[in-house]
Design a protein around this motif. Structure first.
Motif, PDB file in Angstrom:
ATOM      1  N   GLN A  15      64.618   3.570  19.033  1.00 44.36           N
ATOM      2  CA  GLN A  15      64.371   4.770  18.243  1.00 44.36           C
ATOM      3  C   GLN A  15      65.003   6.013  18.854  1.00 44.36           C
ATOM      4  OE1 GLN A  15      62.094   3.132  19.975  1.00 44.36           O
ATOM      5  NE2 GLN A  15      60.594   4.483  20.941  1.00 44.36           N
ATOM      6  N   ILE A  16      65.484   6.903  17.997  1.00 43.12           N
ATOM      7  CA  ILE A  16      65.978   8.208  18.426  1.00 43.12           C
ATOM      8  C   ILE A  16      64.760   9.102  18.630  1.00 43.12           C
ATOM      9  CG2 ILE A  16      67.447  10.180  17.885  1.00 43.12           C
ATOM     10  CD1 ILE A  16      68.952   7.520  18.284  1.00 43.12           C
ATOM     11  N   THR A  17      64.618   9.676  19.811  1.00 37.26           N
ATOM     12  CA  THR A  17      63.453  10.489  20.137  1.00 37.26           C
ATOM     13  C   THR A  17      63.751  11.988  20.145  1.00 37.26           C
ATOM     14  OG1 THR A  17      63.909  10.290  22.515  1.00 37.26           O
ATOM     15  CG2 THR A  17      62.455   8.643  21.525  1.00 37.26           C
ATOM     16  N   SER A  18      65.036  12.372  20.216  1.00 41.24           N
ATOM     17  CA  SER A  18      65.394  13.787  20.249  1.00 41.24           C
ATOM     18  C   SER A  18      66.884  13.910  19.986  1.00 41.24           C
ATOM     19  CB  SER A  18      65.054  14.402  21.620  1.00 41.24           C
ATOM     20  OG  SER A  18      65.401  15.768  21.692  1.00 41.24           O
ATOM     21  N   LEU A  19      67.285  14.977  19.327  1.00 41.66           N
ATOM     22  CA  LEU A  19      68.710  15.288  19.218  1.00 41.66           C
ATOM     23  C   LEU A  19      68.861  16.783  19.010  1.00 41.66           C
ATOM     24  CD1 LEU A  19      70.226  14.028  15.790  1.00 41.66           C
ATOM     25  CD2 LEU A  19      67.843  14.625  16.123  1.00 41.66           C
ATOM     26  N   GLU A  20      69.978  17.325  19.508  1.00 42.59           N
ATOM     27  CA  GLU A  20      70.176  18.770  19.420  1.00 42.59           C
ATOM     28  C   GLU A  20      71.661  19.098  19.443  1.00 42.59           C
ATOM     29  OE1 GLU A  20      67.330  21.664  21.276  1.00 42.59           O
ATOM     30  OE2 GLU A  20      69.048  22.122  22.550  1.00 42.59           O
ATOM     31  N   TRP A  21      72.056  19.980  18.522  1.00 44.72           N
ATOM     32  CA  TRP A  21      73.428  20.465  18.500  1.00 44.72           C
ATOM     33  C   TRP A  21      73.702  21.329  19.730  1.00 44.72           C
ATOM     34  CZ3 TRP A  21      76.887  19.063  14.770  1.00 44.72           C
ATOM     35  CH2 TRP A  21      76.391  18.563  13.568  1.00 44.72           C
ATOM     36  N   HIS A  22      74.936  21.284  20.189  1.00 47.00           N
ATOM     37  CA  HIS A  22      75.396  22.232  21.199  1.00 47.00           C
ATOM     38  C   HIS A  22      75.233  23.645  20.633  1.00 47.00           C
ATOM     39  CE1 HIS A  22      78.192  24.402  23.816  1.00 47.00           C
ATOM     40  NE2 HIS A  22      78.214  23.373  24.613  1.00 47.00           N
TER      41      HIS A  22
END
Length: 498
Positions: free
Chosen positions: A411-418
């Motif tokens: 599972q993907i737990t976090s993501l954030e754009w630069h």
């Protein structure tokens, strides 16, 4: 952030992201050079060390086999670890390749933290001098038998030095203040008595230029209550010797009790300086809490409704003050307008057949939204292509993503754009990794031939950092290319590649 039971006494209902952190098998790619060691910043172990690209055979033998396979430069065979594909043998461990990092520090805490946020400071933007300093907030996950030990941590990290190299290439002007120093963690603890599911910080600029901005935190806890704290005095105390924090300053300035179940969705509006907060829960309800002109906090008693399962994440639009997006375990991302009297979504998109755990709205290009899913896929969407149907908001079928990746198998737990580059993305996943991606990468025919030997590794993948039980990752907005991630411990790092 897949559904899981937290404790025996609570095993009758599913939770998101709230399980006790347990040891997991480690799948890592040494070609990416990114593996932390359990003894902070020490790259030594009594266990066997596997160096990147080395499998124990003589070089000539290995290279001959690579040439025979047509993959001289990129071997995905048994001698090279591919993250999420291979496991270590008993007694083996992995060590970071320091040549791939500009900075790397692994920092332990008394208790694991599921969520944290980086606080902007007054030390200046675009900082490149080492040792680095940063300020953060985090919430703890103490053992269930010691729930009273849970707290909100306000922290200052200093002495974050650059990697020491033996190549003699440490003479840049930006490194004049670099020191071979150990990191220092200073912290102030605010009692919470409940696990923090998610925490977010917000700053209100001061009208007096001689005074710092007011820094607020919103902490969504396992108890279902949301606490708003003013942590300005706690931050000030780090740089003002002799400052004493009073018991009153540790108390929340407001407590949101509207939710009947716990939740994980919290976001402050970047376009409402006084304070405009959204919180979403496992019942699928979203509440809006605002600070009024008198300084008090008012929660709208009419929630936004539309999701058929738990609300996993919320993001305000970076450009439209009345618009926000939400992600849910029902597999949808919905876009809302707070001015709507119906409290129903303006747009509904089925973006996954599994839970949508997290979303990130690009601060650089506001029509780009990324979503991370429970099956390990993450995708980027162009919101200009999302159109409401005549039926009132929902669109049949799954829309086309402008980019999607299923490299992660957990599972993907976090993501954030630069923060300043709309082609760079950081992603954390349940396979114990934080990956960095460059969406602008396109291979020509010759480059495609060179990478033909690597299966299931997209060319857009820049870097893989090992993070045990990776939960959340954030870019530092004032130190270019620097990231912080949390899991069993904190990692602060900057790679050579970004």
């Amino acid at each position: 952030m897949s559904k899981r039971a937290a404790d025996n006494e609570r095993a009758d209902r599913p939770l998101k992201g709230g399980e006790r952190l347990e040891a997991m098998d480690v799948d890592v790619d040494p070609e990416m050079g990114q593996f932390e060691d359990e003894f902070e910043d020490e790259f030594e172990s009594e266990d066997e060390i596997i160096e990147a690209g080395v499998d124990g055979r003589p070089d000539a033998e290995r290279e001959a086999e690579e040439r025979a396979a047509g993959a001289m430069d990129v071997d995905s065979g048994p001698g090279t670890f591919i993250v999420g594909r291979m496991k270590l043998e008993p007694g083996q461990t992995l060590t970071p390749d320091p040549t791939t990092y500009e900075m790397l520090h692994n920092l332990g805490m008394p208790w694991p933290c599921l969520s944290f946020d980086i606080v902007r400071d007054g030390l200046g933007d675009n900082r490149k001098v080492y040792p680095a300093t940063m300020y953060t907030v985090a919430g703890t996950q103490a053992e269930s038998s010691r729930a009273g030990d849970n707290s909100l941590l306000v922290m200052k990290f200093s002495g974050l030095s650059k990697m020491q190299r033996d190549d003699g290439d440490d003479t840049d002007e930006d490194d004049e203040d670099d020191e071979d120093s150990d990191p220092i963690i200073e912290s102030k603890s605010i009692p919470l008595n409940s696990t923090t599911n998610r925490i977010r910080a917000h700053q209100t600029p001061s009208q007096d230029p001689t005074k710092p901005a007011t820094t607020l935190t919103a902490t969504m806890t396992e108890s279902s209550q949301v606490y708003i704290h003013d942590i300005t005095p706690h931050l000030t105390s780090f740089d003002t010797p002799g400052t004493v924090i009073t018991p009153q300053q540790n108390k929340p300035i407001s407590t949101i009790r509207a939710h009947k179940s716990e939740g994980y969705a919290v976001d402050w509006s970047p376009l409402f300086p006084a304070g405009n907060l959204l919180t979403g829960d496992n019942d699928g309800l979203i509440y809006n809490t605002k600070r009024n002109d008198g300084g008090g906090w008012v929660t709208d008693n009419r929630p936004f409704q539309g999701h058929t399962s738990s609300v996993e994440d919320i993001q305000w639009s970076p450009s439209e003050a009345s618009v926000f997006a939400s992600a849910s375990a029902d597999g949808t991302v919905r876009v809302w307008d707070v001015r709507s009297k119906s409290r129903k979504p303006a747009l509904t998109m089925q973006v996954s057949n599994t839970d949508v755990n997290v979303i990130s709205w690009s601060r650089k290009t506001s029509h780009l939204l990324a979503s991370g899913h429970d099956d390990g896929e993450w995708a980027v969407w162009d919101l200009r292509n999302w159109k409401p149907s005549a039926a009132g908001g929902s669109v049949a079928g799954k829309p086309s993503a402008i980019a999607s990746f299923n490299y992660h198998k957990e599972q993907i737990t976090s993501l954030e754009w630069h923060p300043t580059d709309d082609s760079i993305m950081a992603v954390a996943a349940g396979d114990n990794t934080v990956t960095l991606w460059d969406l602008a990468v396109e291979l020509d025919d010759e480059e495609s031939k060179d990478t033909a030997g690597v299966q299931d590794v997209p060319p857009q993948l820049l870097f893989v950092h090992y993070q045990s039980m990776a939960k959340e990752v954030h870019w530092h907005p004032q130190i270019p290319g620097t990231l912080m991630a949390t899991g069993e411990e904190f990692s602060v790092f900057r790679t050579i590649s970004v």
